[in-house]
Motif scaffolding. Structure first.
Motif, PDB file in Angstrom:
ATOM      1  N   VAL A   1       5.318   6.142  61.328  1.00  0.00           N
ATOM      2  CA  VAL A   1       6.522   6.904  61.009  1.00  0.00           C
ATOM      3  C   VAL A   1       6.370   8.282  61.657  1.00  0.00           C
ATOM      4  O   VAL A   1       5.498   9.075  61.266  1.00  0.00           O
ATOM      5  CB  VAL A   1       6.711   7.038  59.489  1.00  0.00           C
TER       6      VAL A   1
ATOM      7  N   CYS B   1      11.479   6.433  53.458  1.00  0.00           N
ATOM      8  CA  CYS B   1      11.493   5.709  54.731  1.00  0.00           C
ATOM      9  C   CYS B   1      12.190   4.358  54.608  1.00  0.00           C
ATOM     10  O   CYS B   1      12.513   3.731  55.626  1.00  0.00           O
ATOM     11  CB  CYS B   1      10.064   5.497  55.233  1.00  0.00           C
TER      12      CYS B   1
ATOM     13  N   ASN C   1      11.029  13.342  58.158  1.00  0.00           N
ATOM     14  CA  ASN C   1      10.170  12.309  57.597  1.00  0.00           C
ATOM     15  C   ASN C   1       8.985  12.982  56.920  1.00  0.00           C
ATOM     16  O   ASN C   1       8.226  13.719  57.565  1.00  0.00           O
ATOM     17  CB  ASN C   1       9.679  11.344  58.679  1.00  0.00           C
TER      18      ASN C   1
END
Length: 313
Positions: free
Chosen positions: A255, A91, A200
Motif C-alpha cells: 500500500v 484500505c 494511506n
C-alpha cells in the motif's frame, strides 16, 4: 484548538485523545459510553451516531472521526459546525486491495454493500458536506497497546507462552503495520494544520517482515509453514493465524503511502511497537478489553491444531 473526537475510549480513538490532550487541546468526545473509559481531562458527551442532537449549536475547530462506517451518520457529523474534518477510513475502500498493490489515487468502491463500500460512501458524503475542509486517512493494519481486535497481541501472547509456534509463509515476506500512536499523531497533525486530501495511513512498503515482527515478540521456536501447507490444512485466512494471507494476494503489504509521508506521517520502529504490546499484555492489558468488536478477535489455536500443522513440515 477545540477538537471533537467521534469515538475515543477504546483503541485508536483512545490514542487520538491522549495525543490531543498532551498537546494542550480542549477535547470533547462523543460516544455511547458503553466501551472503555473516557480520559479524565476531556468533556464526554454521551450519545449515538444516529442522533447528534447533543452536539448541535456548538462549534469545534476540527473533528476526528474514528468510528464512522456508514454514509448517513458520517454526513450528519460533517454537517456540524466544524472548521475541519478528519475521517479514519480503510484500505478496504480499494476494490483492487489486497489482490493488487494500491496507491492514494487508486479507484475506490462506487457502489455495493460491505465494510469497504460503506467506508468509501462515507468518504464521499463527508467530502461533499465539508467543501474542501476534509481529509480521509485510509488506514492499514493498526496495531499497538489497547488493540481490541487483538491481532498483533494474539501473536505476542502466543510467543510469550513459548514452545514451538506455527509461523505463516516465509520469514522474509514483507509486511506493513501502523502503530495506533503514530496514526493518532498524524490525525491530530492534519486537524491542527487543516490539511485536506486523501492519505494511506500505514507503514512504508518494505517496513518490516514476518520474521522481524515475530522474532521481536520473544524467544519461542518459530516453525515456518509454506502457504501451500496452510492452504492444505484449511487454515482460515487472516483470522486463524492472524494477519496471514497467501502470497497470491500481492497487494496485501504493498500500500503506497507517498502522499501521507509527504504530509508528515512517520512510523516508529517495529521493535518498539512489539515491545510495548508485550508490556501491555504482561500488565494485564487483555483483561481491560470490553466487548466492542470482540466478534472479530481471533481465537487461540489449540495444541492439537498446532501439532497437526507441525506434522505438515
Amino acid at each position: 484548538m477545540e477538537l471533537l473526537v467521534l469515538g475515543g475510549t477504546v483503541f485508536l480513538g483512545r490514542h487520538v485523545v491522549n495525543e490531543a490532550v498532551a498537546r494542550g487541546h480542549d477535547v470533547t468526545i462523543y460516544t455511547r459510553g458503553l466501551h472503555g473509559a473516557a480520559h479524565p481531562d476531556v468533556e464526554h458527551v454521551k450519545g449515538d451516531r444516529a442522533d447528534l442532537t447533543p452536539l448541535h449549536n456548538r462549534h469545534w475547530d476540527a473533528a476526528i472521526d474514528t468510528s464512522g462506517f456508514d454514509p448517513e451518520p458520517v454526513q450528519a457529523s460533517a454537517s456540524l459546525d466544524l472548521g475541519h474534518y478528519v475521517f479514519v477510513s480503510s484500505c478496504n475502500v480499494y476494490p483492487d486491495w489486497p489482490d493488487k498493490p494500491v496507491d492514494e489515487d487508486s479507484p475506490t468502491w462506487q457502489d455495493g454493500e460491505g465494510y469497504g463500500q460503506g467506508k468509501a460512501a462515507a468518504e464521499r458524503a463527508a467530502h461533499a458536506a465539508m467543501d474542501g475542509r476534509f481529509a480521509t486517512v485510509r488506514a492499514g493494519l493498526i496495531v499497538g497497546p489497547h488493540d481490541n481486535v487483538f491481532r498483533l497481541p494474539w501473536w505476542v501472547s502466543r510467543i510469550m507462552r513459548g514452545g514451538k509456534v506455527p509461523a505463516p509463509g516465509a520469514p522474509e515476506r514483507s509486511m506493513q503495520i501502523i502503530d495506533a500512536r503514530d496514526l493518532a499523531r498524524f490525525l491530530v497533525d492534519l486537524a491542527e494544520q487543516r490539511v485536506s486530501g486523501t492519505f494511506n495511513g500505514t507503514g512504508p512498503i518494505g517496513q518490516t517482515s514476518w520474521g522481524e515482527l515475530l522474532t521481536a515478540a520473544g524467544d519461542a521456536e518459530l516453525v515456518w509453514l509454506p502457504d501451500e501447507k496452510l492452504i492444505e490444512a484449511e487454515i482460515e485466512e487472516w483470522t486463524e493465524l492472524p494477519m496471514w494471507l497467501p502470497a497470491k494476494y500481492e497487494g496485501t503489504w504493498r500500500v503506497d503511502t507517498t502522499r501521507a509521508q509527504a504530509a508528515g506521517l512517520t512510523t516508529r520502529p517495529v521493535l518498539e511497537t512489539v515491545r510495548d504490546v508485550r508490556s501491555w499484555l504482561e500488565n494485564g492489558g487483555a483483561d481491560e478489553l470490553h466487548d466492542w468488536r470482540s466478534e472479530f478477535r481471533p481465537k487461540p489455536m489449540s495444541a492439537e491444531r498446532e501439532a497437526a500443522l507441525f506434522r505438515l513440515v
